[in-house]
Design a protein around this motif. Structure first.
Motif, PDB file in Angstrom:
ATOM      1  N   GLU A  83       0.741  -1.203   0.027  1.00 20.46           N
ATOM      2  CA  GLU A  83       0.208  -0.098   0.172  1.00 20.46           C
ATOM      3  C   GLU A  83       0.745   0.969  -0.257  1.00 20.46           C
ATOM      4  OE1 GLU A  83      -3.446   2.189   3.167  1.00 20.46           O
ATOM      5  OE2 GLU A  83      -2.727  -0.096   3.038  1.00 20.46           O
ATOM      6  N   TYR A  84       1.786   1.009   0.890  1.00 19.76           N
ATOM      7  CA  TYR A  84       2.379   2.144   1.034  1.00 19.76           C
ATOM      8  C   TYR A  84       2.953   2.195  -0.297  1.00 19.76           C
ATOM      9  CZ  TYR A  84       6.741   5.481   1.837  1.00 19.76           C
ATOM     10  OH  TYR A  84       7.766   6.332   1.796  1.00 19.76           O
ATOM     11  N   LEU A  85       3.909   1.741  -1.040  1.00 18.62           N
ATOM     12  CA  LEU A  85       5.083   1.706  -1.915  1.00 18.62           C
ATOM     13  C   LEU A  85       3.889   2.210  -3.407  1.00 18.62           C
ATOM     14  CD1 LEU A  85       7.048  -1.459  -2.122  1.00 18.62           C
ATOM     15  CD2 LEU A  85       7.413   0.577  -1.541  1.00 18.62           C
ATOM     16  N   THR A  86       2.732   0.921  -3.315  1.00 17.17           N
ATOM     17  CA  THR A  86       1.656   1.646  -4.012  1.00 17.17           C
ATOM     18  C   THR A  86       1.380   3.520  -4.195  1.00 17.17           C
ATOM     19  OG1 THR A  86       0.956  -0.543  -4.693  1.00 17.17           O
ATOM     20  CG2 THR A  86      -0.362   1.508  -5.460  1.00 17.17           C
ATOM     21  N   LEU A  87       0.965   4.100  -3.640  1.00 17.44           N
ATOM     22  CA  LEU A  87       0.663   4.891  -2.954  1.00 17.44           C
ATOM     23  C   LEU A  87       1.624   5.806  -3.596  1.00 17.44           C
ATOM     24  CD1 LEU A  87      -2.257   6.448  -1.815  1.00 17.44           C
ATOM     25  CD2 LEU A  87      -1.256   6.855   0.281  1.00 17.44           C
ATOM     26  N   PHE A  88       2.795   5.752  -3.106  1.00 18.36           N
ATOM     27  CA  PHE A  88       4.213   6.212  -2.938  1.00 18.36           C
ATOM     28  C   PHE A  88       4.290   7.079  -4.433  1.00 18.36           C
ATOM     29  CE2 PHE A  88       9.194   7.066  -4.164  1.00 18.36           C
ATOM     30  CZ  PHE A  88       8.425   8.516  -3.704  1.00 18.36           C
ATOM     31  N   TYR A  89       4.410   6.000  -5.206  1.00 25.17           N
ATOM     32  CA  TYR A  89       4.086   5.950  -6.669  1.00 25.17           C
ATOM     33  C   TYR A  89       3.314   6.593  -7.501  1.00 25.17           C
ATOM     34  CZ  TYR A  89       5.147   4.429 -11.809  1.00 25.17           C
ATOM     35  OH  TYR A  89       5.627   5.351 -12.468  1.00 25.17           O
TER      36      TYR A  89
ATOM     37  N   GLU B  65      -0.445  12.517 -13.845  1.00 24.26           N
ATOM     38  CA  GLU B  65      -2.016  12.233 -13.626  1.00 24.26           C
ATOM     39  C   GLU B  65      -1.506  10.297 -13.770  1.00 24.26           C
ATOM     40  OE1 GLU B  65      -3.830  14.268 -14.034  1.00 24.26           O
ATOM     41  OE2 GLU B  65      -2.613  15.703 -14.832  1.00 24.26           O
ATOM     42  N   LEU B  66      -3.433  10.349 -13.325  1.00 28.73           N
ATOM     43  CA  LEU B  66      -3.357   8.844 -12.844  1.00 28.73           C
ATOM     44  C   LEU B  66      -4.616   8.057 -13.621  1.00 28.73           C
ATOM     45  CD1 LEU B  66      -2.489   6.157 -10.856  1.00 28.73           C
ATOM     46  CD2 LEU B  66      -4.142   6.871  -9.103  1.00 28.73           C
ATOM     47  N   ILE B  67      -4.558   6.808 -13.737  1.00 29.80           N
ATOM     48  CA  ILE B  67      -5.289   6.372 -14.652  1.00 29.80           C
ATOM     49  C   ILE B  67      -5.946   4.977 -14.151  1.00 29.80           C
ATOM     50  CG2 ILE B  67      -6.193   5.349 -16.918  1.00 29.80           C
ATOM     51  CD1 ILE B  67      -4.453   7.148 -18.368  1.00 29.80           C
TER      52      ILE B  67
ATOM     53  N   TRP C  98     -10.738   2.992  -8.570  1.00 25.86           N
ATOM     54  CA  TRP C  98     -10.440   4.305  -7.893  1.00 25.86           C
ATOM     55  C   TRP C  98     -11.294   4.493  -6.390  1.00 25.86           C
ATOM     56  CZ3 TRP C  98     -14.519   7.623  -5.747  1.00 25.86           C
ATOM     57  CH2 TRP C  98     -13.913   8.702  -5.813  1.00 25.86           C
ATOM     58  N   ASP C  99     -12.303   3.270  -5.635  1.00 24.92           N
ATOM     59  CA  ASP C  99     -12.245   3.366  -4.995  1.00 24.92           C
ATOM     60  C   ASP C  99     -11.098   3.127  -3.808  1.00 24.92           C
ATOM     61  OD1 ASP C  99     -15.357   3.763  -4.847  1.00 24.92           O
ATOM     62  OD2 ASP C  99     -16.072   2.005  -5.445  1.00 24.92           O
ATOM     63  N   LEU C 100     -10.515   2.100  -4.355  1.00 27.62           N
ATOM     64  CA  LEU C 100      -9.537   1.448  -3.539  1.00 27.62           C
ATOM     65  C   LEU C 100      -8.614   3.007  -3.291  1.00 27.62           C
ATOM     66  CD1 LEU C 100      -7.256  -0.574  -2.577  1.00 27.62           C
ATOM     67  CD2 LEU C 100      -6.293  -0.191  -4.757  1.00 27.62           C
ATOM     68  N   PHE C 101      -8.303   3.691  -4.229  1.00 22.73           N
ATOM     69  CA  PHE C 101      -7.739   4.816  -3.735  1.00 22.73           C
ATOM     70  C   PHE C 101      -7.748   6.157  -3.087  1.00 22.73           C
ATOM     71  CE2 PHE C 101      -5.017   2.985  -7.213  1.00 22.73           C
ATOM     72  CZ  PHE C 101      -3.414   2.916  -6.729  1.00 22.73           C
ATOM     73  N   LYS C 102      -9.249   6.475  -3.077  1.00 21.29           N
ATOM     74  CA  LYS C 102     -10.274   7.387  -2.440  1.00 21.29           C
ATOM     75  C   LYS C 102     -10.276   7.347  -1.759  1.00 21.29           C
ATOM     76  CE  LYS C 102      -9.616  11.162  -5.780  1.00 21.29           C
ATOM     77  NZ  LYS C 102      -9.365  12.401  -6.005  1.00 21.29           N
ATOM     78  N   GLU C 103     -11.065   6.326  -1.331  1.00 16.37           N
ATOM     79  CA  GLU C 103     -11.356   6.098   0.688  1.00 16.37           C
ATOM     80  C   GLU C 103     -11.013   4.945   1.115  1.00 16.37           C
ATOM     81  OE1 GLU C 103     -15.357   3.015  -0.942  1.00 16.37           O
ATOM     82  OE2 GLU C 103     -15.775   5.214  -2.166  1.00 16.37           O
ATOM     83  N   LYS C 104      -9.659   3.708   0.384  1.00 18.07           N
ATOM     84  CA  LYS C 104      -9.054   3.138   1.601  1.00 18.07           C
ATOM     85  C   LYS C 104      -7.471   3.628   1.921  1.00 18.07           C
ATOM     86  CE  LYS C 104      -6.576  -1.240   2.212  1.00 18.07           C
ATOM     87  NZ  LYS C 104      -6.828  -2.714   1.466  1.00 18.07           N
ATOM     88  N   TYR C 105      -7.184   4.123   0.430  1.00 19.62           N
ATOM     89  CA  TYR C 105      -5.250   5.001   0.760  1.00 19.62           C
ATOM     90  C   TYR C 105      -5.953   6.511   0.956  1.00 19.62           C
ATOM     91  CZ  TYR C 105      -3.680   0.801  -1.559  1.00 19.62           C
ATOM     92  OH  TYR C 105      -3.179  -0.748  -1.603  1.00 19.62           O
ATOM     93  N   GLY C 106      -6.598   7.300   0.329  1.00 22.86           N
ATOM     94  CA  GLY C 106      -7.245   8.928   1.071  1.00 22.86           C
ATOM     95  C   GLY C 106      -6.204   9.070   0.175  1.00 22.86           C
TER      96      GLY C 106
ATOM     97  N   ASP D  74      -5.355  12.173  -2.143  1.00 22.88           N
ATOM     98  CA  ASP D  74      -6.086  13.458  -2.632  1.00 22.88           C
ATOM     99  C   ASP D  74      -5.430  14.470  -3.719  1.00 22.88           C
ATOM    100  OD1 ASP D  74      -7.265  15.861  -3.230  1.00 22.88           O
ATOM    101  OD2 ASP D  74      -5.745  16.923  -1.670  1.00 22.88           O
ATOM    102  N   LYS D  75      -6.174  13.790  -5.514  1.00 27.08           N
ATOM    103  CA  LYS D  75      -5.501  14.288  -6.481  1.00 27.08           C
ATOM    104  C   LYS D  75      -6.513  13.960  -7.639  1.00 27.08           C
ATOM    105  CE  LYS D  75      -2.047  12.480  -9.029  1.00 27.08           C
ATOM    106  NZ  LYS D  75      -0.720  12.175  -9.037  1.00 27.08           N
ATOM    107  N   ASN D  76      -6.663  13.782  -9.030  1.00 23.84           N
ATOM    108  CA  ASN D  76      -7.642  13.297  -9.914  1.00 23.84           C
ATOM    109  C   ASN D  76      -7.471  11.947  -9.811  1.00 23.84           C
ATOM    110  OD1 ASN D  76      -9.000  16.307 -10.295  1.00 23.84           O
ATOM    111  ND2 ASN D  76      -7.260  16.605 -11.641  1.00 23.84           N
ATOM    112  N   ILE D  77      -8.121  11.586 -10.533  1.00 24.36           N
ATOM    113  CA  ILE D  77      -8.483   9.855 -10.968  1.00 24.36           C
ATOM    114  C   ILE D  77      -8.905  10.065 -11.692  1.00 24.36           C
ATOM    115  CG2 ILE D  77      -8.123   7.438 -10.513  1.00 24.36           C
ATOM    116  CD1 ILE D  77      -7.587   8.373  -7.695  1.00 24.36           C
ATOM    117  N   TYR D  78      -9.027   9.084 -12.961  1.00 18.14           N
ATOM    118  CA  TYR D  78      -9.462   9.392 -14.353  1.00 18.14           C
ATOM    119  C   TYR D  78      -9.930   7.670 -14.456  1.00 18.14           C
ATOM    120  CZ  TYR D  78      -7.484  14.053 -15.847  1.00 18.14           C
ATOM    121  OH  TYR D  78      -6.761  14.848 -16.161  1.00 18.14           O
TER     122      TYR D  78
END
Length: 406
Positions: free
Chosen positions: A142-148, A155-157, A164-172, A174-178
């Motif tokens: 989780e740490y390595l993925t979030l850091f990258y 920009e992140l796709i 999308w929920d994984l990054f926004k809700e679990k990892y929190g 704060d950036k645009n995700i397409y």
């Protein structure tokens, strides 16, 4: 536009990421863009240059996870070659190895970096830990993925709302995700593109009879794919549908275990394991099937489901968010919650061939939404955002750097 695709896996590897990157490269080139590729050499520990220098394959060590190889994070031998490419944007498709190299090159040459997150790595930790330290390992992933994805990508796709929920809700994050669903070369799977002789050959080899009712699974044979579910359900289905067959296409670390499980249940003549199938022959297997089935809950999108739909084979999927945006229950496929529902659906469809036919037509139509052309157009929009945002952030300095690069 001059685009650099960086990936740890590419054909002849057969997996979702390899297929996705290969398809994207072709689709972008069809639109007139120049595409350059950095990937791992699957054959040996040597550097390899192909496509008039537009493809670089760098050495990589086996990881123990399927057939993946991991490269060094900064293969200095190829840096000057990549500089000469004069890329407008870099698009990475892995967080490690070649992905880290993409991040470093992006920073060094001041090139916008777009990243696609393809794999739910937490579901694969067990291949390295073998059950030990799973909790701490998942936190590290989780740490390595979030850091990258957070600090290095402009920009992140992601392919689905589930990711999308994984990054926004679990990892929190704060950036645009397409959300850009990965496309495939759907034309490869159209029934009219398949030679009847190839389909007949498969049926002959697997002893599939004309009146057999055939279920198909295509994918890696790992425990995260929940293939035991399909094998155990097949035992009960056979008692009501004697002519039902299950074809399992693919290879992986659990293949022998799955085979032995099927043999233990006396399903030798009801379940067939093909092993690894060449990439160009995979479409032929869909034309053997009446239904495509999967009980996997670890997909980020499930490209084989889209392949089945393009082939006109209704998908029968477990109720997972990765499938909900693709499969409309009763319209182009079916969704089940548990083994009981799965068996009920298979039995009902066996008795209702017209229902299968109608879903097959709709599945073929809906597959058009996942064409490589549509995918490339959406990705190009993200590239433009990345380039514009980077210029806007650095203004005159960025323009000067661009002129120096040329």
């Amino acid at each position: 536009m001059r685009i650099g695709l960086f990936t740890d896996t590419y054909p002849p590897y057969i997996n979702g990421v390899a297929t996705s990157v290969c398809m994207l490269k072709k689709a972008l080139e069809k639109k007139g863009h120049q595409v350059f590729l950095v990937t791992v050499n699957p054959d040996n520990m040597k550097y390899k240059y192909e496509d008039n220098g537009k493809t670089i394959k760098i050495p990589g060590l086996p990881t123990g996870i399927y057939d993946y190889r991991l490269s060094g994070i900064y293969p200095i031998r190829v840096v000057n070659k990549i500089k000469k490419w004069k890329l407008d944007v870099i698009h990475s498709h892995t967080e490690f190895g070649v992905g880290t190299f993409a991040r470093l090159i992006s920073k060094q040459l001041n090139i916008p970096l777009v990243h696609t997150y393809h794999t739910m790595y937490e579901d694969y930790v067990h291949y390295i830990t073998h059950g030990y330290f799973d909790k701490s390992s998942k936190k590290l992933v989780e740490y390595l993925t979030l850091f990258y994805c957070d600090t290095t990508a402009n920009e992140l796709i992601v392919p689905t709302k589930k990711t999308w929920d994984l990054f926004k809700e679990k990892y929190g994050l704060d950036k645009n995700i397409y959300i850009v669903p990965t496309g495939i070369e759907i034309e490869r799977f159209y029934s009219e593109k398949i030679k009847k002789e190839a389909v007949y050959k498969i049926k002959h080899e697997l002893k599939i009879k004309k009146d057999d009712f055939v279920l198909l699974f295509v994918g890696r044979l790992g425990k995260e794919k929940n293939i035991d579910f399909l094998i155990e359900a097949q035992k009960d289905l056979v008692s009501k549908i004697p002519n039902i067959k299950l074809i399992i296409v693919g290879d992986g670390p659990e293949r022998v275990d799955f085979y032995n499980h099927a043999k233990k249940l006396n399903l030798d003549d009801k379940i067939f394991f093909t092993g690894m199938v060449p990439w160009e022959e995979v479409p032929n297997y869909y034309q053997v099937a009446d239904l495509f089935v999967t009980a996997s809950t670890t997909e980020t999108q499930g490209l084989t489901v889209i392949e089945a739909m393009a082939a006109g084979v209704p998908p029968i999927c477990i109720d997972d968010e990765s499938f909900r945006l693709t499969v409309a229950d009763h319209l182009n496929g079916r969704i089940f919650k548990n083994k009981r529902e799965y068996k009920i659906i298979i039995n009902e469809l066996y008795k209702d061939k017209m229902k299968i036919k109608n879903m097959a037509k709709q599945a073929r139509l809906n597959a058009e939404l996942h064409s490589s052309k549509h995918y490339a157009e959406s990705v190009l929009d993200v590239y433009k955002h990345a380039i514009d945002n980077k210029k806007g952030r650095f203004g005159l300095i960025s323009d000067i750097i661009e002129k120096v690069k040329k």
